[in-house]
Write a protein that holds these residues in place. Structure first.
Motif, PDB file in Angstrom:
ATOM      1  N   LEU A   1       0.836  -1.201   0.000  1.00  0.00           N
ATOM      2  CA  LEU A   1       0.000   0.000   0.000  1.00  0.00           C
ATOM      3  C   LEU A   1       0.873   1.254   0.000  1.00  0.00           C
ATOM      4  CD1 LEU A   1      -3.056   0.220  -0.069  1.00  0.00           C
ATOM      5  CD2 LEU A   1      -3.020   0.660   2.400  1.00  0.00           C
ATOM      6  N   ASP A   2       0.631   2.124  -0.961  1.00  0.00           N
ATOM      7  CA  ASP A   2       1.377   3.383  -1.091  1.00  0.00           C
ATOM      8  C   ASP A   2       0.609   4.476  -0.361  1.00  0.00           C
ATOM      9  OD1 ASP A   2       2.802   5.634  -1.928  1.00  0.00           O
ATOM     10  OD2 ASP A   2       3.286   4.717  -3.853  1.00  0.00           O
ATOM     11  N   LEU A   3       1.146   4.898   0.783  1.00  0.00           N
ATOM     12  CA  LEU A   3       0.477   5.923   1.592  1.00  0.00           C
ATOM     13  C   LEU A   3       0.882   7.317   1.129  1.00  0.00           C
ATOM     14  CD1 LEU A   3       0.987   4.290   5.118  1.00  0.00           C
ATOM     15  CD2 LEU A   3      -1.019   4.133   3.617  1.00  0.00           C
ATOM     16  N   PRO A   4      -0.063   8.240   0.986  1.00  0.00           N
ATOM     17  CA  PRO A   4       0.266   9.593   0.527  1.00  0.00           C
ATOM     18  C   PRO A   4       1.223  10.288   1.486  1.00  0.00           C
ATOM     19  CG  PRO A   4      -2.107   9.211   0.471  1.00  0.00           C
ATOM     20  CD  PRO A   4      -1.511   8.071   1.225  1.00  0.00           C
ATOM     21  N   ASN A   5       2.147  11.075   0.908  1.00  0.00           N
ATOM     22  CA  ASN A   5       3.043  11.912   1.714  1.00  0.00           C
ATOM     23  C   ASN A   5       3.261  13.231   0.994  1.00  0.00           C
ATOM     24  OD1 ASN A   5       5.262  11.564  -0.210  1.00  0.00           O
ATOM     25  ND2 ASN A   5       5.460   9.490   0.618  1.00  0.00           N
ATOM     26  N   ALA A   6       4.173  14.042   1.510  1.00  0.00           N
ATOM     27  CA  ALA A   6       4.365  15.385   0.962  1.00  0.00           C
ATOM     28  C   ALA A   6       4.845  15.373  -0.484  1.00  0.00           C
ATOM     29  CB  ALA A   6       5.369  16.155   1.821  1.00  0.00           C
ATOM     30  N   ARG A   7       5.471  14.271  -0.912  1.00  0.00           N
ATOM     31  CA  ARG A   7       5.990  14.190  -2.282  1.00  0.00           C
ATOM     32  C   ARG A   7       5.068  13.409  -3.214  1.00  0.00           C
ATOM     33  NH1 ARG A   7      10.757  13.540   0.903  1.00  0.00           N
ATOM     34  NH2 ARG A   7      12.214  15.278   0.619  1.00  0.00           N
ATOM     35  N   SER A   8       3.921  12.968  -2.719  1.00  0.00           N
ATOM     36  CA  SER A   8       3.009  12.163  -3.531  1.00  0.00           C
ATOM     37  C   SER A   8       2.113  13.034  -4.399  1.00  0.00           C
ATOM     38  CB  SER A   8       2.134  11.283  -2.630  1.00  0.00           C
ATOM     39  OG  SER A   8       2.916  10.417  -1.839  1.00  0.00           O
ATOM     40  N   SER A   9       1.622  12.437  -5.472  1.00  0.00           N
ATOM     41  CA  SER A   9       0.646  13.111  -6.329  1.00  0.00           C
ATOM     42  C   SER A   9      -0.747  12.518  -6.148  1.00  0.00           C
ATOM     43  CB  SER A   9       1.074  12.999  -7.798  1.00  0.00           C
ATOM     44  OG  SER A   9       2.287  13.679  -8.033  1.00  0.00           O
TER      45      SER A   9
ATOM     46  N   PHE B   1      11.596   6.047 -16.966  1.00  0.00           N
ATOM     47  CA  PHE B   1      10.216   5.604 -16.767  1.00  0.00           C
ATOM     48  C   PHE B   1       9.870   5.552 -15.282  1.00  0.00           C
ATOM     49  CE2 PHE B   1      10.016   4.623 -21.179  1.00  0.00           C
ATOM     50  CZ  PHE B   1       8.664   4.553 -21.483  1.00  0.00           C
ATOM     51  N   ASN B   2      10.848   5.215 -14.463  1.00  0.00           N
ATOM     52  CA  ASN B   2      10.627   5.209 -13.021  1.00  0.00           C
ATOM     53  C   ASN B   2      10.331   6.619 -12.515  1.00  0.00           C
ATOM     54  OD1 ASN B   2      10.475   4.391 -10.390  1.00  0.00           O
ATOM     55  ND2 ASN B   2      12.573   3.668 -10.234  1.00  0.00           N
ATOM     56  N   PHE B   3      11.110   7.603 -12.993  1.00  0.00           N
ATOM     57  CA  PHE B   3      10.907   8.995 -12.587  1.00  0.00           C
ATOM     58  C   PHE B   3       9.543   9.519 -13.035  1.00  0.00           C
ATOM     59  CE2 PHE B   3      15.761   9.595 -13.223  1.00  0.00           C
ATOM     60  CZ  PHE B   3      16.007   8.979 -12.013  1.00  0.00           C
ATOM     61  N   MET B   4       9.126   9.121 -14.235  1.00  0.00           N
ATOM     62  CA  MET B   4       7.941   9.710 -14.842  1.00  0.00           C
ATOM     63  C   MET B   4       6.651   8.998 -14.474  1.00  0.00           C
ATOM     64  SD  MET B   4       8.971  12.364 -16.567  1.00  0.00           S
ATOM     65  CE  MET B   4       7.621  12.685 -17.704  1.00  0.00           C
ATOM     66  N   ASP B   5       6.753   7.883 -13.759  1.00  0.00           N
ATOM     67  CA  ASP B   5       5.555   7.148 -13.346  1.00  0.00           C
ATOM     68  C   ASP B   5       5.059   7.720 -12.022  1.00  0.00           C
ATOM     69  OD1 ASP B   5       3.544   5.244 -13.043  1.00  0.00           O
ATOM     70  OD2 ASP B   5       4.892   3.790 -12.111  1.00  0.00           O
ATOM     71  N   GLY B   6       4.467   8.935 -12.086  1.00  0.00           N
ATOM     72  CA  GLY B   6       4.088   9.609 -10.856  1.00  0.00           C
ATOM     73  C   GLY B   6       2.642  10.051 -10.766  1.00  0.00           C
ATOM     74  N   ILE B   7       1.884   9.911 -11.845  1.00  0.00           N
ATOM     75  CA  ILE B   7       0.454  10.230 -11.788  1.00  0.00           C
ATOM     76  C   ILE B   7      -0.320   9.129 -12.514  1.00  0.00           C
ATOM     77  CG2 ILE B   7       0.818  12.735 -11.682  1.00  0.00           C
ATOM     78  CD1 ILE B   7      -0.046  12.867 -14.629  1.00  0.00           C
ATOM     79  N   ASP B   8      -1.605   9.075 -12.269  1.00  0.00           N
ATOM     80  CA  ASP B   8      -2.445   8.008 -12.816  1.00  0.00           C
ATOM     81  C   ASP B   8      -2.434   8.015 -14.348  1.00  0.00           C
ATOM     82  OD1 ASP B   8      -3.006   7.846 -10.157  1.00  0.00           O
ATOM     83  OD2 ASP B   8      -5.101   8.487 -10.314  1.00  0.00           O
ATOM     84  N   GLY B   9      -2.166   6.861 -14.915  1.00  0.00           N
ATOM     85  CA  GLY B   9      -2.316   6.672 -16.348  1.00  0.00           C
ATOM     86  C   GLY B   9      -1.138   7.047 -17.216  1.00  0.00           C
ATOM     87  N   ILE B  10      -0.214   7.858 -16.719  1.00  0.00           N
ATOM     88  CA  ILE B  10       0.788   8.436 -17.613  1.00  0.00           C
ATOM     89  C   ILE B  10       1.779   7.406 -18.148  1.00  0.00           C
ATOM     90  CG2 ILE B  10       2.424   9.116 -15.785  1.00  0.00           C
ATOM     91  CD1 ILE B  10       2.894  11.706 -17.428  1.00  0.00           C
TER      92      ILE B  10
ATOM     93  N   SER C   1       8.533  17.650  -8.662  1.00  0.00           N
ATOM     94  CA  SER C   1       8.730  18.886  -9.422  1.00  0.00           C
ATOM     95  C   SER C   1       8.877  18.653 -10.923  1.00  0.00           C
ATOM     96  CB  SER C   1       9.965  19.631  -8.904  1.00  0.00           C
ATOM     97  OG  SER C   1      11.140  18.859  -9.061  1.00  0.00           O
ATOM     98  N   HIS C   2       8.551  17.444 -11.401  1.00  0.00           N
ATOM     99  CA  HIS C   2       8.523  17.219 -12.840  1.00  0.00           C
ATOM    100  C   HIS C   2       7.421  18.084 -13.461  1.00  0.00           C
ATOM    101  CE1 HIS C   2      11.379  13.953 -13.412  1.00  0.00           C
ATOM    102  NE2 HIS C   2      10.939  13.410 -12.281  1.00  0.00           N
ATOM    103  N   ALA C   3       7.568  18.380 -14.724  1.00  0.00           N
ATOM    104  CA  ALA C   3       6.573  19.216 -15.409  1.00  0.00           C
ATOM    105  C   ALA C   3       5.194  18.574 -15.364  1.00  0.00           C
ATOM    106  CB  ALA C   3       7.008  19.448 -16.858  1.00  0.00           C
ATOM    107  N   TYR C   4       5.123  17.253 -15.570  1.00  0.00           N
ATOM    108  CA  TYR C   4       3.813  16.589 -15.577  1.00  0.00           C
ATOM    109  C   TYR C   4       3.167  16.633 -14.196  1.00  0.00           C
ATOM    110  CZ  TYR C   4       5.620  12.383 -13.242  1.00  0.00           C
ATOM    111  OH  TYR C   4       6.156  11.507 -12.331  1.00  0.00           O
ATOM    112  N   GLN C   5       3.981  16.587 -13.131  1.00  0.00           N
ATOM    113  CA  GLN C   5       3.436  16.670 -11.768  1.00  0.00           C
ATOM    114  C   GLN C   5       2.912  18.075 -11.475  1.00  0.00           C
ATOM    115  OE1 GLN C   5       7.091  15.216  -9.984  1.00  0.00           O
ATOM    116  NE2 GLN C   5       6.068  13.336  -9.314  1.00  0.00           N
ATOM    117  N   ARG C   6       3.648  19.080 -11.924  1.00  0.00           N
ATOM    118  CA  ARG C   6       3.191  20.457 -11.733  1.00  0.00           C
ATOM    119  C   ARG C   6       1.927  20.720 -12.544  1.00  0.00           C
ATOM    120  NH1 ARG C   6       6.549  23.894  -9.148  1.00  0.00           N
ATOM    121  NH2 ARG C   6       8.672  23.208  -8.717  1.00  0.00           N
TER     122      ARG C   6
END
Length: 341
Positions: free
Chosen positions: A33-41, A151-160, A274-279
């Motif tokens: 289970l991935d729990l939300p934190n300050a760096r989560s999206s 791909f590891n860095f960019m896998d930070g939001i749903d579906g991307i 702070s990736h562009a897609y996360q912002r």
């Protein structure tokens, strides 16, 4: 393999991947289970590790394709090099593995792939072959390691991540078919299989995601795409420039973000958002909108430039610059890598 069999294979892979993702989700809800934190999206606890379904479905089908003589032994060995990366990624999804051990496995897998490629002493750019000697092999290993981590860095939001894999795999498959009338002919059927496996997973990962891909999947698909890029480049069917164009959204965002974080003195190796897609996802308050935007950029902007590079290889550097220029501008406009992201 005729088109009917190919269609049946694609649908079957997607269905198997979807069923396996559901099964993995049952396990992951308890243990991953991935729990939300300050760096989560994300805002709610969500299981990770769903990429295991992509790994299993793709690997089993690749082995079957070799048994049916649809791919060569070389291609099978190349993609099997991704398994150690998936294993340590799945381990890391359970609990943090020091970066040095993950990097060691990644380099070993890259060297394995390089062996089956027969080395990479030359590279074709703008229609000309340049002899790089031993530096070519070093470059190939670095490229594989960077792409799987990308791909590891960019896998930070749903579906991307699923969207990227599907669009890049299908685009490169189409360009391979355009180049050669013999379809399926090897790398193309593996790309189609990878897209189908990612499609089954995406059913569960589409916003709002019911499960995340995790390191087990993101590093695996990045490595598979990297080795297929090098393989098609070495045989002269698709140049590395074409692949760099197709991977533009991920390559530009990850690279610009990393460089900016390093130049500003940040701890670039630490987790961040702070990736562009996360912002963009925070600015628009929508993962779906960002993921669909990536799909649109890949198909409506990058694919035409990649096709142009296939048609006019001597113009590759110019076409790559034209494809990347607005992406770099967009990434900077979204303040990718800016401190405090």
């Amino acid at each position: 393999m005729n088109l009917f069999s190919l269609g049946l294979l694609t649908i079957s892979v997607a269905l198997v991947s979807g069923v396996l993702t559901g099964a993995v989700r049952g396990y992951a809800t308890k243990w991953l289970l991935d729990l939300p934190n300050a760096r989560s999206s994300h805002d709610v606890p969500t299981p990770r590790g769903g990429g295991l379904a992509v790994v299993l479905s793709f690997t089993l089908v690749a082995a079957g394709l070799y048994g049916l003589e649809q791919i060569s032994f070389q291609l099978l060995m190349l993609v099997l090099g991704a398994l150690p990366i998936a294993i340590i990624g799945f381990w890391d999804d359970h609990g943090h593995i020091p970066a040095r051990w993950r990097l060691l496995v990644q380099v070993v897998s890259a060297v394995w792939a390089l062996y089956w490629l027969g080395g990479m002493e030359s590279v074709r750019v703008a229609g000309e072959v340049y002899d790089l000697g031993g530096l070519g092999s070093v470059f190939a290993v670095l490229l594989m390691v960077w792409l799987l981590n990308l791909f590891n860095f960019m896998d930070g939001i749903d579906g991307i991540a699923g969207i990227e894999v599907i669009s890049v795999a299908l685009s490169s498959c189409w360009l391979l078919v355009y180049q050669s009338p013999s379809f399926p002919g090897g790398a193309d059927i593996l790309l189609l299989t990878l897209a189908a496996a990612a499609g089954g997973f995406l059913f569960w990962n589409w916003p709002p995601a019911k499960i995340f891909m995790g390191d087990v999947g993101s590093a695996f698909v990045g490595f598979v795409l990297a080795v297929l890029a090098l393989q098609t480049s070495s045989e002269g069917t698709l140049s590395l420039t074409v692949w760099l164009i197709l991977l533009g959204t991920f390559f530009v965002d990850a690279s610009v973000t990393l460089v900016r974080r390093m130049l500003s003195g940040q701890r670039w190796y630490e987790a961040h958002r702070s990736h562009a897609y996360q912002r963009a996802a925070r600015r628009w308050a929508s993962h779906k909108r960002v993921s669909l935007s990536v799909l649109a950029i890949n198909l409506c902007w990058l694919l035409p430039w990649a096709f142009a590079a296939v048609r006019w290889p001597r113009l590759e550097p110019v076409l790559l610059a034209c494809a990347y220029a607005p992406l770099i501008g967009l990434t900077l406009w979204l303040e990718a890598g800016k401190q405090g992201g």
